[in-house]
Design an enzyme around this catalytic site. Structure first.
Site, PDB file in Angstrom:
ATOM      1  CE  LYS A  11      -3.574  -2.816   2.060  1.00  0.00           C
ATOM      2  NZ  LYS A  11      -4.763  -2.936   2.862  1.00  0.00           N
ATOM      3  CG  HIS A  95      -6.619  -3.512  -2.826  1.00  0.00           C
ATOM      4  ND1 HIS A  95      -7.194  -2.714  -1.865  1.00  0.00           N
ATOM      5  CD2 HIS A  95      -6.003  -4.524  -2.156  1.00  0.00           C
ATOM      6  CE1 HIS A  95      -6.925  -3.219  -0.669  1.00  0.00           C
ATOM      7  NE2 HIS A  95      -6.205  -4.314  -0.814  1.00  0.00           N
ATOM      8  CD  GLU A 167      -7.073  -8.254  -0.483  1.00  0.00           C
ATOM      9  OE1 GLU A 167      -6.032  -8.639   0.041  1.00  0.00           O
ATOM     10  OE2 GLU A 167      -7.282  -7.074  -0.792  1.00  0.00           O
ATOM     11  N   GLY A 234      -1.407  -7.354   3.778  1.00  0.00           N
ATOM     12  CA  GLY A 234      -1.135  -5.925   3.895  1.00  0.00           C
ATOM     13  C   GLY A 234      -0.170  -5.658   5.036  1.00  0.00           C
TER      14      GLY A 234
END
Ligand code: 13P
Length: 249
Positions: A11, A95, A167, A234
């Protein structure tokens, strides 16, 4: 046999110098890992530092997004051939943070996915429901819609190149992981979608990663599910120790 893929989505974290330090510490910790593929996805500007620092190792580098045009007057964008040329192996597409904050839709996911494949990149295409959607029993509808809109129109030879990441949005960065049973049910549903659209062979071959608060403490139970073929991590992928424990589940 599907080879697990353990991928880190960094990220908006780490400078180039921090990327180099991470790799110096992380590479020895995963040098013996022959059971899986390993990938880190830093912000665009730090991809060259990551490529340099992982050279000669089994750790690949990927982008977190890509634009579908090869070049042109598109200020701020980065194309698939550019990612390939700088040494990327893969790219994350669709995402939930891109869908939520940057207007990503199933249509743009499809365009980005075909552009990535054409450039020789492995797309990791993300799908997943929000808390509201789960609580109103719409999880399967949402996954089916995202699958059809983002991936359904790929040619079979294109589909063979992609990785799917499930996700659940409510599990991202919240510490609230889907239970292994919940994840397994969603992965099975997605694999059934693949079977319906692309046939049994494609369903058996495609890798479906789980993402959402994957940690050293829960990775083993998640990876024990037959339809979970890896993790998209993440927060825990930012720490060499934690990510190496996840890779070596
Ligand atoms: P966390 O592991 O921080 O929950 O993030 C998951 C994710 O969004 C990976 O793409």
């Amino acid at each position: 046999m599907r080879v697990p893929l353990m991928a880190g989505n960094w990220k908006l974290f780490k400078t180039a110098a921090e990327t180099t330090v991470f790799c110096e510490r992380f590479l020895p910790m995963v040098a013996a890992a022959s059971h899986c593929e390993i990938l880190i996805c830093p912000p665009f500007v730090n991809i060259p530092a990551a490529v340099a620092a992982t050279q000669g190792s089994k750790v690949g580098v990927g982008g977190q997004d890509v634009y579908w045009q090869k070049e042109g007057a598109f200020t701020g964008e980065v194309s698939a051939p550019m990612l390939k040329a700088v040494g990327c192996r893969s790219v994350i597409i669709g995402h939930s943070e891109r869908r939520q904050y940057f207007g990503e839709t199933d249509t743009t996911v499809f365009k980005k996915t075909t552009a990535a494949i054409e450039a020789g990149l492995q797309p990791i295409v993300c799908v997943g429901e929000t808390l509201d959607e789960r609580e109103s029993n719409r999880t399967e509808d949402v996954l089916a819609t995202q699958f059809k809109g983002g991936l359904g129109a790929l040619r079979p030879d294109e589909f063979a190149k992609i990785v799917i990441a499930y996700e659940p949005v409510w599990a991202i960065g919240t510490g609230r992981t889907a239970t292994p049973d919940m994840a397994a049910a969603a992965h099975k549903f997605l694999r059934d979608q693949v079977r319906g659209a692309f046939g049994e062979e494609a369903a058996q071959a495609v890798r479906i990663l789980y993402g959402g608060s994957v940690k050293p403490a829960n990775v083993k139970n998640l990876m024990a599910q037959p339809d979970i073929d890896g993790a998209l991590v993440g927060g825990a992928s930012l720490k060499p120790e934690d990510f190496s424990l996840i890779v070596n589940f």
